[in-house]
Scaffold this active site. Structure first.
Site, PDB file in Angstrom:
ATOM      1  CE  LYS A 210      -3.407   0.070   2.950  1.00 46.72           C
ATOM      2  NZ  LYS A 210      -4.145   0.247   4.237  1.00 46.72           N
ATOM      3  CD  GLU A 216       9.156  -6.753   6.420  1.00 45.92           C
ATOM      4  OE1 GLU A 216       8.934  -7.051   7.612  1.00 45.92           O
ATOM      5  OE2 GLU A 216       8.713  -5.715   5.874  1.00 45.92           O
ATOM      6  N   GLY A 267      -4.669  -4.189   5.672  1.00 43.80           N
ATOM      7  CA  GLY A 267      -4.047  -5.308   4.976  1.00 43.80           C
ATOM      8  C   GLY A 267      -4.714  -6.640   5.230  1.00 43.80           C
ATOM      9  NE  ARG A 268      -6.037  -6.619  11.562  1.00 38.66           N
ATOM     10  CZ  ARG A 268      -5.339  -5.514  11.811  1.00 38.66           C
ATOM     11  NH1 ARG A 268      -4.208  -5.300  11.158  1.00 38.66           N
ATOM     12  NH2 ARG A 268      -5.766  -4.619  12.679  1.00 38.66           N
ATOM     13  CD  GLU A 354      -1.481  -7.422  11.775  1.00 38.59           C
ATOM     14  OE1 GLU A 354      -0.303  -7.806  11.734  1.00 38.59           O
ATOM     15  OE2 GLU A 354      -2.112  -7.075  10.759  1.00 38.59           O
ATOM     16  CG  HIS A 385      -4.095 -39.573  12.457  1.00 45.21           C
ATOM     17  ND1 HIS A 385      -4.260 -40.872  12.899  1.00 45.21           N
ATOM     18  CD2 HIS A 385      -5.108 -39.347  11.584  1.00 45.21           C
ATOM     19  CE1 HIS A 385      -5.303 -41.416  12.307  1.00 45.21           C
ATOM     20  NE2 HIS A 385      -5.846 -40.516  11.508  1.00 45.21           N
ATOM     21  CE  LYS A 500       6.053  -3.452   9.108  1.00 43.79           C
ATOM     22  NZ  LYS A 500       5.097  -2.726   8.239  1.00 43.79           N
TER      23      LYS A 500
END
Length: 540
Positions: A210, A216, A267-268, A354, A385, A500
């Protein structure tokens, strides 16, 4: 923004605390009856919520309804959809933004709740449709005139987890001859491993940020850009941007196309925006992406219902609050009985934790009750399992949300010992739900199952683009409903920002010592410098 009350200030809070002391015992055969399982159901946008294996009764449901009404849960949800500034901490510096991910799919009605935002979403959809048409007609090709067959999505957090979960969920609906790849981790091995398996000359690269400055993402983009240059290819003929209008990435000299995302989409919550749209449109086709949007908007509309018994996302949110705040259970397992939903729990971890991992209210005041739970999960039946042993007999009670489908995606199946694979899958899902609730009486203590472990089932006909959109929106709405009732800001992520900031400080030390062997950061940053030394990351 109006001032809302804390959860423990609502009148229903005290009554629910009282009711929690004598919550129904599901291991009692008089409680867990066939009639109960038939009665406790809710329905919305193609999903059935079966909640007879939750520790509640009509009195508790009535009190949960009062809690939702007193906390103005649906009122706040509607205010959010209509463009109220919900991303804020009143009286303190904060993002001060609208929260309009719902507008990304509110594009089919002539009267959307947030007309300007929905108009912007329509404009981006038109750009996407035109771009995909150029690719399909091969009027847009690589320099050799060959069509693009692959797309590599570069993003992190919400620019990766949600879109990746949706693509894997719907790979059965993928376009023939198209492949999707992802790079998110700044670990160079992640990117280099992907680059070993793609034909760069026929691959588009979709860079998602954005701000246009996510470290990153830009690092990975430069890694891939360098690979194109080394291969003698022009990156500008392959790279596409999803970014904010006017950001450093909104640059036609470096990108074939720019698709826009806006500050009012976190973002999420961005998978149904261009963050997911470009990649999903390429991999699944535009029509299937539109079906995702249709399913999502159907669930958004279902979430407007004020009666909790008719509102699946709100009811699921309240069941979570009941288990977390009143019965004292700290974690939540989301267990999809569909291998295609392999990455969906990872997306929910970000979206939920978050959003609701907060300890102050919307006035900046500390809270005296629990907020977001620890969310985790893995597809069944593999999980049976692995960790189900602890869920059934461990000392920690873990509420479960199962997700299942009556029909599989591909249609093919085989009958073994009288039943199909899909029947075995759904039978296992239902069996786990009953086993957790009812338990098993046994004189052998090693085979004793206490039961009384709350769980619910979300069931739909089949995992399709429409139902995937509805499932995504269901959990988005559930999460924001819980945030509203906890009176927290579910739309910022200061915990991410702190990490960050500290990482950049450590990187500054690493950079400085490369150019000056005598550099010593111990005086300006004693803890950071000491940790770098202890980790063996400084020259000896």
């Amino acid at each position: 923004m109006p001032t809302y009350s804390n959860l423990d200030q609502l009148a229903a809070f005290a009554s629910l605390r009282h009711l929690a002391r004598k919550a129904p015992d599901l291991s009692n055969p008089a409680t867990l009856t066939a009639e109960r399982l038939r009665t406790y159901q809710a329905h919305g946008a193609g999903f059935d919520l079966l909640y007879g294996c939750q520790r509640l009764d009509e009195t508790i449901l009535d009190s949960l309804q009062e809690l939702a009404d007193q906390g103005r849960a649906v009122e706040q949800f509607m205010a959010m959809k209509q463009g109220a500034v919900m991303n804020r901490i009143k009286g303190w510096p904060s993002e001060e933004r609208q929260v309009l991910h719902t507008a990304c799919r509110d594009v089919f009605s002539p009267t959307p709740h947030a007309p300007e935002a929905s108009g912007q979403a329509r404009a981006e959809l038109e750009k996407l449709a035109a771009f995909l048409k150029e690719l399909a007609s091969e009027s847009l090709t690589n320099t050799q005139g060959e069509p693009f067959t692959d797309l590599l999505q570069i993003g992190i957090g919400g620019s990766d987890l949600g879109p990746r979960a949706l693509y894997h969920a719907l790979a059965a609906h993928g376009k023939k001859g198209r492949r999707i790849h992802f790079i998110s981790n700044v670990d160079p091995d992640d990117g280099l491993a992907v680059l070993r398996h793609v034909d760069l000359s026929r691959t588009l690269v979709n860079v998602v940020s954005k701000s246009g400055s996510t470290l990153e993402t830009l690092t990975n983009a430069e890694l891939v850009r360098a690979a194109y240059t080394q291969a003698g290819l022009d990156p500008s003929r392959h790279f596409v941007a999803v970014t904010g209008q006017g950001s450093p990435m909104d640059d036609p000299q470096k990108y074939l196309r720019s698709f826009y995302m806006y500050d009012y989409i976190g973002g999420r919550y961005s998978a149904t925006s261009m963050v997911g749209g470009v990649m999903l449109g390429f991999g699944l086709g535009y029509d299937n992406f539109e079906e995702i949007l249709r399913g999502a908007v159907a669930m958004d509309q279902a979430a407007e219902e004020r009666d909790i018994r008719k509102n699946v996302p709100l009811l699921l949110a309240l069941l979570g609050i009941w288990n977390h705040n009143f019965l004292g259970h700290e974690t939540l397992a989301v267990l999809p009985y569909s291998q295609a939903l392999l990455r969906f729990p990872a997306h929910l971890q970000q979206c939920d934790m978050e959003s609701n991992g907060k300890s102050c209210n919307r006035l900046g005041e500390p809270l005296g009750y629990q907020t977001g739970p620890i969310v985790w999960g893995e597809p069944g039946t593999n999980g049976q399992h692995a960790f189900y042993q602890l869920i059934h007999q461990g000392t920690t009670i873990i509420p479960v949300e199962f997700i299942g489908f009556r029909r599989n995606q591909y249609g093919g199946d085989i009958i073994i010992k009288g039943s199909s694979s899909q029947e075995k899958l759904t039978a296992n899902l239902l069996a786990q739900s009953l086993a957790l609730a009812a338990g098993q009486k046994e004189t052998n203590p090693n085979r004793l199952f206490s039961g009384n472990r709350p769980n619910a089932i979300l069931m739909a006909e089949q995992l399709t683009p429409y139902s995937m959109g509805a499932l995504l929106a269901l959990y988005e709405a559930k999460i924001v409903f819980q945030g509203f009732l906890w009176n927290i800001n579910s739309f910022d992520q200061e915990g991410v920002q702190l990490g960050k900031t500290l990482a950049n400080r450590l990187l500054a030390h690493m950079t400085a010592i490369k150019s000056d062997n005598s550099y010593d950061g111990s005086s300006s940053d004693p803890l950071g410098w000491a940790l770098l030394q202890a980790s063996g990351l400084l020259p000896k």
